[in-house]
Design an enzyme around this catalytic site. Structure first.
Site, PDB file in Angstrom:
ATOM      1  N   SER A 179       0.684  -1.312  -0.049  1.00 15.98           N
ATOM      2  CA  SER A 179      -0.024  -0.083   0.020  1.00 15.98           C
ATOM      3  C   SER A 179       0.916   1.250   0.024  1.00 15.98           C
ATOM      4  O   SER A 179       1.980   0.991   0.556  1.00 15.98           O
ATOM      5  CB  SER A 179      -0.903  -0.128   1.037  1.00 15.98           C
ATOM      6  OG  SER A 179      -1.251   1.192   1.389  1.00 15.98           O
ATOM      7  N   TYR A 216      -1.923  -1.499  10.165  1.00 14.02           N
ATOM      8  CA  TYR A 216      -1.798  -1.366   8.880  1.00 14.02           C
ATOM      9  C   TYR A 216      -0.412  -1.231   8.080  1.00 14.02           C
ATOM     10  O   TYR A 216       0.289  -2.023   7.340  1.00 14.02           O
ATOM     11  CB  TYR A 216      -3.065  -0.741   8.244  1.00 14.02           C
ATOM     12  CG  TYR A 216      -3.257  -0.776   6.496  1.00 14.02           C
ATOM     13  CD1 TYR A 216      -3.940  -1.965   6.312  1.00 14.02           C
ATOM     14  CD2 TYR A 216      -2.722  -0.041   5.869  1.00 14.02           C
ATOM     15  CE1 TYR A 216      -4.307  -2.001   4.899  1.00 14.02           C
ATOM     16  CE2 TYR A 216      -3.080   0.032   4.644  1.00 14.02           C
ATOM     17  CZ  TYR A 216      -3.803  -1.154   3.975  1.00 14.02           C
ATOM     18  OH  TYR A 216      -4.005  -1.180   2.608  1.00 14.02           O
TER      19      TYR A 216
END
Ligand code: NAD
Length: 260
Positions: free
Chosen positions: A150, A163
């Site tokens: 990401s 995350y």
């Protein structure tokens, strides 16, 4: 036009929705037989398979929780049993910064279970997938793996601790896997999607935090959100022979977001 991946076999984890679904369809468009997996969203994965079949492609659904070693081992074994080989793997299954619907959480307030769950699925899950995929690919002396990290790995935000840690871990893990596969015809790369529309992850995040959508848009120099198709085409290129000298690469697909 000749299909690029005719005769090839592609595994897509997290193929029930969003980026995984579209990438599975694009693999099929390019002629690959596709194995679509998911853990809980069985209906979504079956829909992906139906969409591929209706377009004349070949696809199978196999249920698998990527955080469970024995399930991943039998997933890869089943791919090979059905199709005889495994050429491409898109290790894309993941949960969002909010663990789906839990609010974005500071480190101070983060429950240990949310940390564990995020790392188990997003980081350990990719490790487990690569462990068994690479065994097969090293045997074949051919294979291409693309992982999904990401932009958060390069542009961390407060509240995204677990995350960001999971997606940053993938950058190093991808490079190690690339080194371990390099002499054996196995390439390993990772894409870093920017905020991507038509994904459950983005819907959950902006659903619980509507202000995030505008904030994210303001960060994207090209002035639009990414689409799952943007990701799928990057994956196709990384898997293609045109990218045959590319391994260990970390590729943002983000409209310039991480260049700012
Ligand atoms: P999505 O929620 O639509 O898809 C996630 C997929 O992962 C689903 O198919 C879900 O069933 C599957 N999954 C979740 N936990 C699993 C598990 N334990 N085992 C197997 N499958 C599991 O969202 P998406 O955006 O398409 O997500 C795909 C990947 O893209 C994720 O790794 C996500 O972190 C990454 N990503 C997304 C964005 C974005 O803006 N959407 C941005 C950067 C990175």
């Amino acid at each position: 036009m000749k299909e690029r991946f005719s005769g090839k076999v592609a595994l897509v984890t997290g193929g029930a929705s969003g980026i995984g679904r579209v990438t599975a369809r694009v693999f099929a468009r390019e002629g690959a037989a596709v194995i679509v997996t998911t853990d809980a969203n069985v209906r979504g994965a079956e829909e992906t398979v139906d969409l591929i079949k209706k377009s004349g492609g070949e696809a199978t659904f196999i249920r698998c929780d990527v955080s469970v070693a024995r399930e991943v081992e039998s997933l890869v074994a089943e791919c090979v049993r059905r199709y005889g080989r495994l050429d491409f793997a898109f290790n894309n299954a993941g949960i969002g910064p909010d663990g789906k619907r839990v609010p974005v959480t500071s480190i101070v307030d983060m429950p240990e279970e949310l940390w564990d769950r995020t790392i188990d699925i997003n980081l350990k899950g990719v490790f487990l997938c690569m462990k068994y995929e690479m065994k097969q690919m090293l045997r074949q002396k051919y294979g291409v793996i693309v992982n999904t990290s990401s932009v958060g790995a390069l542009k961390p935000l407060p509240g995204f601790g677990a995350y960001v840690a999971s997606k940053s871990g993938l950058l190093g893990l991808t490079k190690v896997a690339a080194l371990e596969g390099a002499a054996y015809g196995v390439r390993v790369n990772t894409i870093l999607p920017g905020p991507t529309e038509r994904t459950l992850l983005f819907e959950y995040l902006t659903g619980t935090h509507p202000e995030e959508r505008e904030k994210m848009m303001a960060e994207i120099p090209m002035g639009r959100l990414a689409t799952p198709e943007d990701m799928a085409e990057a994956v196709m290129w990384l898997c293609s022979d045109e990218a045959s000298f590319i391994t260990g690469h970390v590729m943002p697909v983000d409209g310039g977001m991480t260049s700012k």
